[in-house]
Design a protein around this motif. Structure first.
Motif, PDB file in Angstrom:
ATOM      1  N   ARG A   1       4.450   6.615   2.425  1.00 43.81           N
ATOM      2  CA  ARG A   1       3.472   7.563   2.972  1.00 43.81           C
ATOM      3  C   ARG A   1       2.170   7.446   2.176  1.00 43.81           C
ATOM      4  N   ILE A   2       1.069   7.471   2.909  1.00 44.49           N
ATOM      5  CA  ILE A   2      -0.238   7.453   2.262  1.00 44.49           C
ATOM      6  C   ILE A   2      -0.516   8.837   1.681  1.00 44.49           C
ATOM      7  N   GLN A   3      -0.934   8.887   0.443  1.00 51.06           N
ATOM      8  CA  GLN A   3      -1.219  10.145  -0.239  1.00 51.06           C
ATOM      9  C   GLN A   3      -2.715  10.249  -0.520  1.00 51.06           C
ATOM     10  N   GLU A   4      -3.341  11.226   0.152  1.00 47.72           N
ATOM     11  CA  GLU A   4      -4.767  11.513  -0.038  1.00 47.72           C
ATOM     12  C   GLU A   4      -5.656  10.298   0.215  1.00 47.72           C
ATOM     13  N   GLY A   5      -5.152   9.336   0.983  1.00 48.07           N
ATOM     14  CA  GLY A   5      -5.935   8.151   1.300  1.00 48.07           C
ATOM     15  C   GLY A   5      -6.163   7.213   0.131  1.00 48.07           C
ATOM     16  N   GLU A   6      -5.543   7.502  -1.027  1.00 46.02           N
ATOM     17  CA  GLU A   6      -5.811   6.731  -2.241  1.00 46.02           C
ATOM     18  C   GLU A   6      -4.653   5.872  -2.702  1.00 46.02           C
ATOM     19  N   ARG A   7      -3.447   6.162  -2.227  1.00 43.44           N
ATOM     20  CA  ARG A   7      -2.288   5.410  -2.686  1.00 43.44           C
ATOM     21  C   ARG A   7      -1.161   5.524  -1.654  1.00 43.44           C
ATOM     22  N   ILE A   8      -0.209   4.618  -1.753  1.00 43.46           N
ATOM     23  CA  ILE A   8       1.015   4.700  -0.963  1.00 43.46           C
ATOM     24  C   ILE A   8       2.171   4.851  -1.928  1.00 43.46           C
ATOM     25  N   ARG A   9       2.975   5.857  -1.681  1.00 50.23           N
ATOM     26  CA  ARG A   9       4.173   6.079  -2.481  1.00 50.23           C
ATOM     27  C   ARG A   9       5.377   5.861  -1.573  1.00 50.23           C
ATOM     28  N   GLY A  10       6.340   5.035  -2.032  1.00 53.83           N
ATOM     29  CA  GLY A  10       7.483   4.776  -1.172  1.00 53.83           C
ATOM     30  C   GLY A  10       8.568   3.998  -1.866  1.00 53.83           C
ATOM     31  N   THR A  11       9.471   3.437  -1.052  1.00 55.52           N
ATOM     32  CA  THR A  11      10.580   2.631  -1.558  1.00 55.52           C
ATOM     33  C   THR A  11      10.737   1.395  -0.679  1.00 55.52           C
ATOM     34  N   VAL A  12      11.230   0.326  -1.291  1.00 54.52           N
ATOM     35  CA  VAL A  12      11.576  -0.896  -0.568  1.00 54.52           C
ATOM     36  C   VAL A  12      13.059  -1.151  -0.771  1.00 54.52           C
ATOM     37  N   GLY A  13      13.756  -1.398   0.335  1.00 51.36           N
ATOM     38  CA  GLY A  13      15.158  -1.782   0.261  1.00 51.36           C
ATOM     39  C   GLY A  13      15.294  -3.252   0.616  1.00 51.36           C
ATOM     40  N   ILE A  14      15.831  -4.045  -0.304  1.00 52.46           N
ATOM     41  CA  ILE A  14      15.955  -5.485  -0.076  1.00 52.46           C
ATOM     42  C   ILE A  14      17.152  -6.019  -0.846  1.00 52.46           C
TER      43      ILE A  14
ATOM     44  N   LEU B   1      -5.134  12.504  13.169  1.00 48.23           N
ATOM     45  CA  LEU B   1      -6.232  11.580  13.019  1.00 48.23           C
ATOM     46  C   LEU B   1      -5.690  10.185  12.752  1.00 48.23           C
ATOM     47  N   PRO B   2      -6.327   9.158  13.279  1.00 50.66           N
ATOM     48  CA  PRO B   2      -5.858   7.799  13.034  1.00 50.66           C
ATOM     49  C   PRO B   2      -5.981   7.444  11.559  1.00 50.66           C
ATOM     50  N   THR B   3      -5.026   6.660  11.089  1.00 54.13           N
ATOM     51  CA  THR B   3      -5.039   6.245   9.695  1.00 54.13           C
ATOM     52  C   THR B   3      -6.152   5.225   9.472  1.00 54.13           C
ATOM     53  N   ALA B   4      -6.914   5.416   8.412  1.00 52.56           N
ATOM     54  CA  ALA B   4      -8.042   4.526   8.133  1.00 52.56           C
ATOM     55  C   ALA B   4      -7.546   3.147   7.718  1.00 52.56           C
ATOM     56  N   ASP B   5      -8.283   2.129   8.129  1.00 54.45           N
ATOM     57  CA  ASP B   5      -7.970   0.767   7.705  1.00 54.45           C
ATOM     58  C   ASP B   5      -8.183   0.650   6.196  1.00 54.45           C
ATOM     59  N   ALA B   6      -7.222   0.031   5.534  1.00 50.59           N
ATOM     60  CA  ALA B   6      -7.319  -0.116   4.081  1.00 50.59           C
ATOM     61  C   ALA B   6      -6.235  -1.060   3.587  1.00 50.59           C
ATOM     62  N   SER B   7      -6.361  -1.497   2.341  1.00 53.40           N
ATOM     63  CA  SER B   7      -5.342  -2.303   1.680  1.00 53.40           C
ATOM     64  C   SER B   7      -4.907  -1.600   0.400  1.00 53.40           C
ATOM     65  N   TYR B   8      -3.653  -1.801   0.034  1.00 52.56           N
ATOM     66  CA  TYR B   8      -3.078  -1.156  -1.147  1.00 52.56           C
ATOM     67  C   TYR B   8      -2.245  -2.194  -1.906  1.00 52.56           C
ATOM     68  N   ALA B   9      -2.232  -2.086  -3.227  1.00 59.81           N
ATOM     69  CA  ALA B   9      -1.451  -3.008  -4.041  1.00 59.81           C
ATOM     70  C   ALA B   9      -0.982  -2.282  -5.300  1.00 59.81           C
ATOM     71  N   GLY B  10       0.243  -2.581  -5.719  1.00 58.58           N
ATOM     72  CA  GLY B  10       0.771  -1.926  -6.918  1.00 58.58           C
ATOM     73  C   GLY B  10       2.088  -2.516  -7.357  1.00 58.58           C
ATOM     74  N   ARG B  11       2.747  -1.804  -8.276  1.00 57.19           N
ATOM     75  CA  ARG B  11       3.985  -2.267  -8.876  1.00 57.19           C
ATOM     76  C   ARG B  11       5.118  -1.289  -8.582  1.00 57.19           C
ATOM     77  N   THR B  12       6.340  -1.828  -8.689  1.00 57.86           N
ATOM     78  CA  THR B  12       7.508  -0.960  -8.579  1.00 57.86           C
ATOM     79  C   THR B  12       7.639  -0.137  -9.856  1.00 57.86           C
TER      80      THR B  12
ATOM     81  N   GLY C   1      19.222  -3.752  -3.014  1.00 54.67           N
ATOM     82  CA  GLY C   1      18.554  -2.964  -4.049  1.00 54.67           C
ATOM     83  C   GLY C   1      17.458  -2.101  -3.458  1.00 54.67           C
ATOM     84  N   HIS C   2      17.112  -1.035  -4.169  1.00 52.31           N
ATOM     85  CA  HIS C   2      16.053  -0.128  -3.732  1.00 52.31           C
ATOM     86  C   HIS C   2      15.041   0.022  -4.873  1.00 52.31           C
ATOM     87  N   TYR C   3      13.774  -0.137  -4.521  1.00 48.88           N
ATOM     88  CA  TYR C   3      12.707  -0.152  -5.511  1.00 48.88           C
ATOM     89  C   TYR C   3      11.643   0.870  -5.125  1.00 48.88           C
ATOM     90  N   ALA C   4      11.471   1.889  -5.946  1.00 47.77           N
ATOM     91  CA  ALA C   4      10.387   2.846  -5.737  1.00 47.77           C
ATOM     92  C   ALA C   4       9.097   2.212  -6.235  1.00 47.77           C
TER      93      ALA C   4
END
Length: 214
Positions: free
Chosen positions: A122-135, A58-69, A138-141
């Protein structure tokens, strides 16, 4: 000359009858054998493989997400539209990165930015994104919750007093803001925006920061 007696005549008749009976039986057996048809040899039928059903994607629903490392040093925002995503990593001081890429049907994404920056999530249950950023080595979960306006990702670009201005802001669900404003490539903390309108004042000039979409 004496004629054969009745006994001999009877014996000869019996022998002749026995011979004819044997001959008929033999011919009958041959005829039956010759007319019997063997069933045609059947070739083994190759098993027909049914097409493997394609998993529903199924196509991923349009949405925005924001949070902290996880270490609470930086913020991450992701906006998804029509299977494309754009993300912003920002520590509110000097470290930032804009990243973009595709979102798979299972909600996974691998976004890339300048200088080798990467976001895997990865989007989890359509409510959050859990992942890592490499920059910058450094790597930030991180965990980014689904954002409801006015929280989300904003950007403003303009020319102010002869300088090229580029600002990025993450408005978190709790109302906090994290952003960086660059003047001719020199980065520093961004001034606060008015989320309802996107209004922001930079060096005495009023600009408008707008929601970011891919």
């Amino acid at each position: 000359m004496k004629r054969p007696g009745p006994l001999l005549t009877l014996l000869a008749g019996l022998l002749l009858g026995l011979f004819m009976l044997t001959l008929n039986a033999t011919n009958g057996t041959k005829n039956a054998a010759s007319t019997r048809k063997e069933p045609p040899a059947t070739r083994p039928t190759a098993a027909v493989k049914s097409p493997t059903p394609t998993a529903s994607r199924l196509p991923t629903a349009d949405a925005s997400y924001a949070g902290r490392t996880d270490d609470d040093s930086s913020s991450v925002a992701v906006t998804i539209r029509r299977g494309r995503a754009i993300a912003y990593f920002c520590d509110g001081h000097r470290k930032e990165s804009w990243l973009k890429g595709d979102v798979e049907g299972d909600g996974s994404m691998r976004l890339t930015g300048r200088d080798g920056a990467e976001l895997d999530g990865r989007i989890q249950e359509g409510e959050r994104i859990r992942g890592t950023v490499g920059i910058d080595g450094g790597h930030y979960a991180f965990t980014a919750a689904k954002a409801v306006k006015p929280s989300g990702l904003y950007r403003a670009t303009a020319s102010v007093r002869g300088a090229k201005v580029d600002g990025g802001w993450i408005v978190l669900p709790d109302g906090r803001q994290v952003g960086i404003l660059s003047r001719d490539g020199k980065a520093g903390p961004a001034p606060r925006i008015e989320p309802a309108t996107g209004a922001v004042t930079v060096d005495g000039e009023r600009l408008t920061a707008r929601p970011v979409t891919p």
